[in-house]
Design a protein around this motif. Structure first.
Motif, PDB file in Angstrom:
ATOM      1  N   HIS A  12       0.869  -1.178   0.000  1.00 57.66           N
ATOM      2  CA  HIS A  12       0.000   0.000   0.000  1.00 57.66           C
ATOM      3  C   HIS A  12       0.904   1.226   0.000  1.00 57.66           C
ATOM      4  O   HIS A  12       1.770   1.361   0.870  1.00 57.66           O
ATOM      5  N   PRO A  13       0.718   2.150  -0.956  1.00 54.47           N
ATOM      6  CA  PRO A  13       1.668   3.261  -1.074  1.00 54.47           C
ATOM      7  C   PRO A  13       1.374   4.468  -0.188  1.00 54.47           C
ATOM      8  O   PRO A  13       2.201   5.379  -0.110  1.00 54.47           O
ATOM      9  N   GLY A  14       0.189   4.525   0.460  1.00 59.36           N
ATOM     10  CA  GLY A  14      -0.148   5.732   1.216  1.00 59.36           C
ATOM     11  C   GLY A  14      -0.342   6.907   0.289  1.00 59.36           C
ATOM     12  O   GLY A  14      -0.922   6.792  -0.784  1.00 59.36           O
ATOM     13  N   TYR A  15       0.162   8.094   0.700  1.00 57.85           N
ATOM     14  CA  TYR A  15       0.140   9.260  -0.186  1.00 57.85           C
ATOM     15  C   TYR A  15       1.512   9.918  -0.151  1.00 57.85           C
ATOM     16  O   TYR A  15       2.292   9.739   0.774  1.00 57.85           O
ATOM     17  N   GLY A  16       1.814  10.687  -1.196  1.00 58.50           N
ATOM     18  CA  GLY A  16       3.150  11.258  -1.300  1.00 58.50           C
ATOM     19  C   GLY A  16       4.167  10.205  -1.685  1.00 58.50           C
ATOM     20  O   GLY A  16       3.843   9.063  -2.018  1.00 58.50           O
ATOM     21  N   PHE A  17       5.451  10.590  -1.651  1.00 61.48           N
ATOM     22  CA  PHE A  17       6.552   9.690  -2.002  1.00 61.48           C
ATOM     23  C   PHE A  17       6.268   8.964  -3.324  1.00 61.48           C
ATOM     24  O   PHE A  17       6.080   9.600  -4.347  1.00 61.48           O
ATOM     25  N   LEU A  18       6.175   7.635  -3.320  1.00 63.61           N
ATOM     26  CA  LEU A  18       6.035   6.862  -4.558  1.00 63.61           C
ATOM     27  C   LEU A  18       4.582   6.497  -4.872  1.00 63.61           C
ATOM     28  O   LEU A  18       4.327   5.666  -5.740  1.00 63.61           O
ATOM     29  N   SER A  19       3.636   7.117  -4.186  1.00 64.16           N
ATOM     30  CA  SER A  19       2.243   6.691  -4.320  1.00 64.16           C
ATOM     31  C   SER A  19       1.682   6.897  -5.723  1.00 64.16           C
ATOM     32  O   SER A  19       0.739   6.207  -6.116  1.00 64.16           O
ATOM     33  N   GLU A  20       2.221   7.844  -6.479  1.00 65.20           N
ATOM     34  CA  GLU A  20       1.734   8.085  -7.837  1.00 65.20           C
ATOM     35  C   GLU A  20       2.837   7.853  -8.865  1.00 65.20           C
ATOM     36  O   GLU A  20       2.861   8.491  -9.912  1.00 65.20           O
ATOM     37  N   ASN A  21       3.719   6.925  -8.539  1.00 63.51           N
ATOM     38  CA  ASN A  21       4.832   6.594  -9.419  1.00 63.51           C
ATOM     39  C   ASN A  21       4.515   5.305 -10.153  1.00 63.51           C
ATOM     40  O   ASN A  21       4.475   4.218  -9.558  1.00 63.51           O
ATOM     41  N   ALA A  22       4.257   5.408 -11.451  1.00 63.53           N
ATOM     42  CA  ALA A  22       3.839   4.239 -12.229  1.00 63.53           C
ATOM     43  C   ALA A  22       4.926   3.163 -12.261  1.00 63.53           C
ATOM     44  O   ALA A  22       4.622   1.960 -12.234  1.00 63.53           O
ATOM     45  N   ALA A  23       6.192   3.584 -12.300  1.00 64.74           N
ATOM     46  CA  ALA A  23       7.285   2.606 -12.342  1.00 64.74           C
ATOM     47  C   ALA A  23       7.332   1.797 -11.056  1.00 64.74           C
ATOM     48  O   ALA A  23       7.620   0.585 -11.070  1.00 64.74           O
ATOM     49  N   PHE A  24       7.057   2.442  -9.921  1.00 62.38           N
ATOM     50  CA  PHE A  24       7.033   1.717  -8.648  1.00 62.38           C
ATOM     51  C   PHE A  24       5.884   0.714  -8.625  1.00 62.38           C
ATOM     52  O   PHE A  24       6.052  -0.439  -8.205  1.00 62.38           O
ATOM     53  N   ALA A  25       4.704   1.154  -9.076  1.00 64.87           N
ATOM     54  CA  ALA A  25       3.560   0.239  -9.116  1.00 64.87           C
ATOM     55  C   ALA A  25       3.873  -0.979  -9.982  1.00 64.87           C
ATOM     56  O   ALA A  25       3.549  -2.121  -9.627  1.00 64.87           O
ATOM     57  N   GLN A  26       4.526  -0.741 -11.118  1.00 67.49           N
ATOM     58  CA  GLN A  26       4.881  -1.856 -12.007  1.00 67.49           C
ATOM     59  C   GLN A  26       5.908  -2.782 -11.348  1.00 67.49           C
ATOM     60  O   GLN A  26       5.824  -4.012 -11.485  1.00 67.49           O
ATOM     61  N   ALA A  27       6.851  -2.190 -10.619  1.00 64.70           N
ATOM     62  CA  ALA A  27       7.865  -3.005  -9.929  1.00 64.70           C
ATOM     63  C   ALA A  27       7.218  -3.897  -8.873  1.00 64.70           C
ATOM     64  O   ALA A  27       7.633  -5.052  -8.681  1.00 64.70           O
TER      65      ALA A  27
END
Length: 627
Positions: free
Chosen positions: A79-94
């Motif tokens: 769960h990414p929360g908010y801020g930081f990597l929460s809206e980073n598509a590359a992180f979600a894909q990883a």
């Protein structure tokens, strides 16, 4: 099925997600920086993995070690929360590539909304009203004022209001540099600026089967530095213009459908007083202000995030909005001094349990310079708006927050302001009404007297400190509040307390002083710490009788108001400067602060360079007289 979740975040939102995860029977995993090792969210997790370093770029913004932490700790979801990597598509894909469940929207949806420039084109094509984008090169005097905005990210970073054409190039350069530092992307664009707009947003929840909820609207118009500080549901503007709500909800659902959205998200709009509104952006994550929607609908949005991620279906319609909720963001900052963030030890943090408190801190927490200055969110719910505002203001008054300066007094002032109570809550609220009233002089002087008497009570042996058989010289003590010093003089004699005014001492101890002031009994709760005394909501700094000359700085010295990083130096030694001219820029706690010349003069010395870390009180530069 999800059985264990890693929260790729920190502080308040990590604790918030853990709370729901535990209620669902899930085990929890935290990741933490070195600075956060003793933070409450780390202790509350079932397992925790250290991310060496302090700055976000070393820790919470690094996708690879976070995914590794999830695998090592046995988590099966992130769960990414908010801020930081929460809206980073590359992180979600990883996360997905590692075989983990991503508790967030589809990667393509995040990518679609990741660029504000591209997202506005998508929304316009979907029939959502948008403000026309202006490229910097085409802005003319007729377009002014304009808002320069970062295409990536949010939270007020990389934003500048420009009212003069000659300032445009410089502000674009500054906004681009800030955006590059914050988001790794320096792309900016311009759009027409509505100086007194209303910030209205719609909570979206969508499942994997095509159901899209518009779960009520929120108003977040009271902002500082383009960042929200007071949020509420429902919106006073939408309540006043009933025909506006169905149009808002329809536009929000169109926005979500256009990108095949799944999960929790927020579609943000800028509206005018007539009810016309325009798409700003879509946040593909949970919002800081989600509690006001939860309070007015009875939903647990985090629980719904887990359910949707697991493939569950939503009911056809969301529950209705009932009553009113207001949230305030409690920041460690000084509104009276350009919102400067504050750091240090939070000795005590206690807020009345009659309201909801989502906090990232506890007694003894250290507020570091590395992250956002928000300590907690305080949320009140009730049947009508005015009652909720009044109750929340009272809770803030009574809160025990000892150790760092906060915006608590400002928030209570806003909640009681006639304009706020009338629903006149546009984004220019602080520009129009200021940032609160100065501390009540008499209240501070009584607090200083109580602090002195409590200190005397702690040192007494037999007779009260300062007691004389024959009254002679008064006892003296000095305290500082902000930049003002308050001197206390009193005598304790056989006849009791002798002080200017109609004041009688009824009782005193190191933690409690009872005075009769003008015939009215008043109780003062006192808490003393090293270099700080808190009397109710008033914080006082004891002034030593003798000052070490080594602690003094030369006249004309510009000192760092907080720990941070010097990100830009705009002058050179020997340069003639004018009062108020920006000389240096310091970044701390996700905010950029300008250090300006205190008077006309010549830069006599520069003690820092760009990229240098500085501590609070460090001398940055010296400006001498222009000879």
């Amino acid at each position: 099925m999800i059985s264990s979740v890693l929260v790729a975040n920190r502080g308040e939102i990590a604790r918030r997600v853990f709370r729901t995860a535990r209620s669902l029977g899930l085990s929890t995993v935290a990741v933490y920086s070195t600075a956060d090792a003793a933070a409450p969210f780390v202790d509350e997790a079932d397992a925790a993995v250290h991310l060496p370093g302090n700055a976000p770029g070393e820790t919470y913004l690094r996708a690879e070690p976070i995914v590794e932490a999830a695998l090592r700790a046995g988590a099966d979801a992130v769960h990414p929360g908010y801020g930081f990597l929460s809206e980073n598509a590359a992180f979600a894909q990883a996360v997905l590539d590692a075989g983990l469940t991503w508790v967030g929207p589809p990667v393509d949806a995040i990518s679609s909304m990741g660029s504000k420039i591209e997202s506005k084109k998508l929304m316009a094509a979907a029939g959502v009203p948008v403000l026309a984008e202006l490229t910097p090169a085409e802005v003319s005097a007729a377009d002014l004022p304009v808002l320069v905005k970062a295409s990536a990210g949010g939270g007020g970073r990389g934003m500048r209001v420009v009212s003069r054409l000659e300032d445009l190039a410089g502000e674009i350069e500054a906004a681009s540099a800030e955006a590059l530092s914050a988001f790794g992307d320096g792309t900016v664009f311009c759009e027409r600026y509505l100086a007194a707009g209303r910030h209205i947003e719609v909570q979206i929840m969508a499942d994997q089967h095509g159901t899209i909820w518009a779960v009520g609207e929120r108003e977040c118009s009271i902002q500082r530095r383009h960042q929200k500080v007071v949020e509420e549901a429902p919106s006073p503007l939408v309540e006043r213009i009933p025909a506006m709500r169905p149009l808002l909800f329809d536009a929000a659902r169109k926005a979500a459908a256009a990108i095949n959205y799944v999960g929790a998200g927020t579609v943000e709009f800028l509206a005018d007083e007539s009810g016309e509104f325009y798409f700003l952006e879509m946040n593909t994550r949970l919002q800081v202000e989600h509690p006001v929607t939860e309070e007015t609908t009875g939903l647990d949005l985090v629980e719904l995030q887990f359910a949707v991620a697991a493939g569950d279906r939503l009911p056809p319609e969301p529950p209705p909005t009932v009553g009113h909720a207001i949230e305030v963001r409690l920041y460690a900052e000084d509104p009276q001094h350009d919102w400067q963030p504050q750091t240090g030890v939070l000795h005590r943090f206690e807020v009345d349990s009659s309201v909801r408190v989502d906090s990232g801190v506890a007694d003894g927490s250290v507020v570091s310079p590395y992250y956002d200055a928000m300590l907690a969110k305080v949320i009140a719910y009730g049947t009508d708006r005015s009652t909720v505002a009044r109750r929340l203001a009272g809770v803030l008054d009574r809160a025990a927050i000892h150790g760092v300066r906060t915006n608590r007094e400002l928030l209570a002032w806003v909640l009681r302001h006639p304009a706020f109570l009338a629903g006149e809550t546009d984004t220019a609220f602080f520009d129009t009404h200021g940032v609160g009233e100065p501390a009540d002089e008499r209240a501070v002087r009584l607090a200083a007297l109580a602090a002195a008497l409590a200190d005397a009570a702690g040192r007494r042996t037999g007779l009260p400190s300062g007691w004389r058989n024959l009254a002679s010289q008064p006892q003296r003590k000095s305290y500082r509040v902000g930049e003002t010093t308050y001197d206390v003089e009193y005598r304790l004699t056989r006849d009791g307390l002798v002080v200017d005014g109609d004041i009688r001492l009824l009782a005193s101890s190191p933690t409690r002083v009872v005075l009769e002031v003008d015939g009215v009994r008043r109780v003062f709760e006192v808490a003393a710490y090293d270099g700080l005394v808190c009397v109710g909501p008033i914080s006082l700094t004891p002034v030593p009788r003798f000052v070490d000359p080594a602690t003094r700085v030369a006249a004309g010295s510009l000192v760092a108001p907080m720990p941070g990083t010097v990100i830009r130096v705009g002058v050179a030694v020997g340069e003639v400067v004018k009062q108020g001219q920006p000389l240096l820029w310091v970044e701390a706690m996700k905010m950029e602060h300008v250090i300006a010349a205190p008077a006309d003069g010549v830069v006599g010395a520069l003690h820092v360079e760009a990229g240098q870390q500085v501590e609070v009180g460090a001398v940055l530069a010296v400006v001498g007289e222009d000879v």
